[in-house]
Write a protein that holds these residues in place. Structure first.
Motif, PDB file in Angstrom:
ATOM      1  N   GLU A  18       6.524  -5.523  -6.166  1.00 34.94           N
ATOM      2  CA  GLU A  18       5.051  -4.939  -5.606  1.00 34.94           C
ATOM      3  C   GLU A  18       5.225  -4.573  -4.281  1.00 34.94           C
ATOM      4  OE1 GLU A  18       2.152  -7.693  -6.444  1.00 34.94           O
ATOM      5  OE2 GLU A  18       1.808  -6.779  -8.598  1.00 34.94           O
ATOM      6  N   TYR A  19       6.286  -4.800  -3.455  1.00 37.08           N
ATOM      7  CA  TYR A  19       6.518  -4.682  -1.979  1.00 37.08           C
ATOM      8  C   TYR A  19       8.026  -4.772  -1.783  1.00 37.08           C
ATOM      9  CZ  TYR A  19       5.664  -9.782  -1.976  1.00 37.08           C
ATOM     10  OH  TYR A  19       5.666 -11.055  -2.236  1.00 37.08           O
ATOM     11  N   ALA A  20       8.328  -4.252  -0.636  1.00 37.08           N
ATOM     12  CA  ALA A  20       9.644  -4.637  -0.081  1.00 37.08           C
ATOM     13  C   ALA A  20       9.629  -5.675   0.830  1.00 37.08           C
ATOM     14  CB  ALA A  20      10.207  -3.150   0.613  1.00 37.08           C
ATOM     15  N   ILE A  21      11.045  -6.239   1.072  1.00 37.04           N
ATOM     16  CA  ILE A  21      11.213  -7.025   1.918  1.00 37.04           C
ATOM     17  C   ILE A  21      12.316  -6.712   2.773  1.00 37.04           C
ATOM     18  CG2 ILE A  21      10.674  -9.051   0.406  1.00 37.04           C
ATOM     19  CD1 ILE A  21      13.651  -9.447  -0.207  1.00 37.04           C
ATOM     20  N   PRO A  22      12.301  -7.150   4.216  1.00 30.35           N
ATOM     21  CA  PRO A  22      13.402  -6.920   5.127  1.00 30.35           C
ATOM     22  C   PRO A  22      14.655  -7.647   4.670  1.00 30.35           C
ATOM     23  CG  PRO A  22      11.981  -8.390   6.295  1.00 30.35           C
ATOM     24  CD  PRO A  22      11.316  -8.146   5.025  1.00 30.35           C
ATOM     25  N   ILE A  23      15.894  -6.970   5.027  1.00 27.67           N
ATOM     26  CA  ILE A  23      17.189  -7.627   4.604  1.00 27.67           C
ATOM     27  C   ILE A  23      17.829  -7.620   6.170  1.00 27.67           C
ATOM     28  CG2 ILE A  23      19.286  -7.300   3.435  1.00 27.67           C
ATOM     29  CD1 ILE A  23      16.821  -8.005   1.662  1.00 27.67           C
ATOM     30  N   ILE A  50       0.822  -1.289  -0.064  1.00 24.76           N
ATOM     31  CA  ILE A  50      -0.066   0.156   0.089  1.00 24.76           C
ATOM     32  C   ILE A  50       0.872   1.251   0.098  1.00 24.76           C
ATOM     33  CG2 ILE A  50      -1.706   1.300   1.248  1.00 24.76           C
ATOM     34  CD1 ILE A  50      -3.007  -1.191   0.060  1.00 24.76           C
ATOM     35  N   SER A  51       1.911   1.152   0.657  1.00 20.36           N
ATOM     36  CA  SER A  51       3.031   2.435   0.714  1.00 20.36           C
ATOM     37  C   SER A  51       3.355   2.639  -0.558  1.00 20.36           C
ATOM     38  CB  SER A  51       3.969   2.119   1.621  1.00 20.36           C
ATOM     39  OG  SER A  51       3.853   1.612   2.853  1.00 20.36           O
ATOM     40  N   ARG A  52       3.964   1.657  -1.440  1.00 20.14           N
ATOM     41  CA  ARG A  52       4.278   1.685  -2.719  1.00 20.14           C
ATOM     42  C   ARG A  52       3.319   2.467  -3.569  1.00 20.14           C
ATOM     43  NH1 ARG A  52       2.856  -2.809  -5.727  1.00 20.14           N
ATOM     44  NH2 ARG A  52       2.141  -1.841  -7.673  1.00 20.14           N
ATOM     45  N   LEU A  53       2.084   2.375  -3.480  1.00 23.25           N
ATOM     46  CA  LEU A  53       1.011   3.183  -4.166  1.00 23.25           C
ATOM     47  C   LEU A  53       0.857   4.635  -3.929  1.00 23.25           C
ATOM     48  CD1 LEU A  53      -1.425   0.168  -4.101  1.00 23.25           C
ATOM     49  CD2 LEU A  53       0.051   0.774  -6.238  1.00 23.25           C
ATOM     50  N   GLY A  54       1.446   4.974  -2.911  1.00 22.44           N
ATOM     51  CA  GLY A  54       1.745   6.115  -2.392  1.00 22.44           C
ATOM     52  C   GLY A  54       3.156   6.945  -2.984  1.00 22.44           C
ATOM     53  N   SER A  55       4.077   6.312  -2.675  1.00 17.05           N
ATOM     54  CA  SER A  55       5.280   6.800  -3.192  1.00 17.05           C
ATOM     55  C   SER A  55       6.407   5.360  -3.228  1.00 17.05           C
ATOM     56  CB  SER A  55       5.885   7.922  -1.962  1.00 17.05           C
ATOM     57  OG  SER A  55       6.951   8.085  -2.527  1.00 17.05           O
ATOM     58  N   GLY A  56       7.007   5.226  -4.180  1.00  7.52           N
ATOM     59  CA  GLY A  56       7.713   3.991  -4.219  1.00  7.52           C
ATOM     60  C   GLY A  56       8.875   3.731  -3.359  1.00  7.52           C
ATOM     61  N   SER A  57       9.523   4.805  -2.703  1.00  3.52           N
ATOM     62  CA  SER A  57      10.320   4.612  -1.839  1.00  3.52           C
ATOM     63  C   SER A  57       9.800   4.505  -0.465  1.00  3.52           C
ATOM     64  CB  SER A  57      11.139   5.983  -1.760  1.00  3.52           C
ATOM     65  OG  SER A  57      10.317   7.229  -1.698  1.00  3.52           O
ATOM     66  N   ALA A  58       8.699   4.575  -0.296  1.00  2.95           N
ATOM     67  CA  ALA A  58       7.781   4.587   1.014  1.00  2.95           C
ATOM     68  C   ALA A  58       7.670   3.122   1.375  1.00  2.95           C
ATOM     69  CB  ALA A  58       6.517   4.966   1.081  1.00  2.95           C
TER      70      ALA A  58
END
Ligand code: DP6
Length: 343
Positions: free
Chosen positions: A175-180, A144-152
């Motif tokens: 589509e979404y980030a993952i924790p590293i 959902i954050s990505r749909l506001g701003s990619g870096s979010a």
């Protein structure tokens, strides 16, 4: 819980990309994978009050004041997310956000703003739907954050967060980030001091900059360079090779601005004092051997990254040599953080 009226609240940090996201396809799909350090202090707190209603509506306040200039971006965001958070269609929302960093600093961050809002909205949806649980909550919030701003999308995890498909991480997604996780325990905890060179609004928004990558003459080369740099960066972290880490991080920062300067139309976001600072940082590193490097986002401010055990030495250097190039001598000392917190 009384669902006739209720409230949720999240504090979410900003982040600084080591491998930069620059260029995107439709629907906020990145042209290349990116990875960032999550910050600690620089953050946004957002609270969302919600009450039942016949149709969706929202009011937005920034530090208790209405902000008409934010509404077009928020409208686009809500039009993108309504199919993914169907419970919102029967709610009236009152949103209030505030930043931890000073207004004057010019570092207003869409990453902390949209991720804190997305975390609130995802939590509200989870109260009405069984489809969101503890297992997938942050993945959904990142989406959902990505749909506001990619870096979010990257701000919902710390200390490192990766967004965009890369063969280096099987779980990675556009589509979404993952924790590293940093599996190498030798790798130092990093500080990030943000040197405020320019506190004004940006001349060209990131959104326009991304668009200029569509037909950029170096588009193909940039995409392959980002993958190569990503793999070098991962290796440098795994083997605790700080010289190689610094080389990649600075190369990414300069590439980002080189892409802006070679876009059509072109634009330049750094300022003379950005260059003054960069030159002094490189000289200081060469003369003292301190593992300090610079990175930039889409603006004139400089992020100084350095291991926590060099804090005193670097602070002395900043005060003596760099603060004179900052707007009103201003800089913000932050460090790498662990991600958002529910209030
Ligand atoms: C240079 O995430 O602000 O900071 O998706 O259009 O909101 P939108 O762009 P945004 O772009 C950030 C660009 C960058 C690099 C990065 O954070 O990876």
């Amino acid at each position: 819980m009384n669902l006739n009226k209720s409230k949720v609240s999240w504090k979410s940090p900003s982040n600084i990309a080591l491998i930069k996201y620059w260029g995107k396809y439709n629907n906020q799909i990145p042209m290349n994978p990116s990875i960032s350090f999550t910050l600690d202090k620089c953050s946004t707190i957002t609270s969302v009050k919600f009450e039942k209603s016949n149709e969706f509506s929202y009011n937005f306040f920034f530090e208790n004041k209405s902000k008409p200039e934010f509404i077009p971006k928020l409208d686009v965001f809500f039009s993108r997310i309504n199919e993914h958070l169907p419970s919102l269609s029967k709610l009236k929302l009152t949103i209030n956000s505030s930043n931890s960093f000073p207004h004057s600093s010019g570092i207003a961050s869409s990453a902390s703003a949209f991720s804190s809002l997305a975390l609130c909205l995802t939590e509200i949806e989870s109260m009405f739907s069984d489809l969101i649980d503890n297992e997938n909550f942050f993945e959904k919030a990142s989406f959902i954050s990505r749909l506001g701003s990619g870096s979010a999308s990257r701000s919902v995890y710390g200390p490192l967060s990766c967004w965009g498909e890369t063969e280096l991480y099987e779980q990675s997604s556009d589509e979404y980030a993952i924790p590293i996780k940093i599996s190498n325990h030798e790798f130092p905890v990093f500080c990030d001091t943000i040197l405020i060179v320019d506190s004004g609004p940006k001349k060209v928004s990131s959104t326009i900059g991304h668009k200029l990558m569509d037909d950029h003459i170096f588009k193909k080369e940039r995409i392959s360079q980002s993958h190569l740099n990503f793999s070098k960066l991962k290796k440098s972290i795994d083997s605790n090779d700080l010289d190689s880490f610094i080389e990649v991080v600075e190369n990414e920062a300069l590439t980002l601005h080189a892409l802006m300067m070679t876009s059509n139309p072109n634009f330049i976001l750094f300022k003379p004092n950005t260059i003054n600072i960069i030159n002094l940082v490189v000289k200081f590193r060469e003369e003292t051997g301190t593992k300090v490097c610079f990175t930039l986002d889409a603006g004139a401010n400089v992020h100084l990254l350095y291991p926590k055990n060099s804090f005193e030495k670097v602070q002395e250097f900043i005060k003596k040599s760099l603060a004179q190039f900052c707007h009103d001598g201003e800089y913000i000392n932050d460090q790498i953080g662990l991600g958002p917190q529910k209030n």
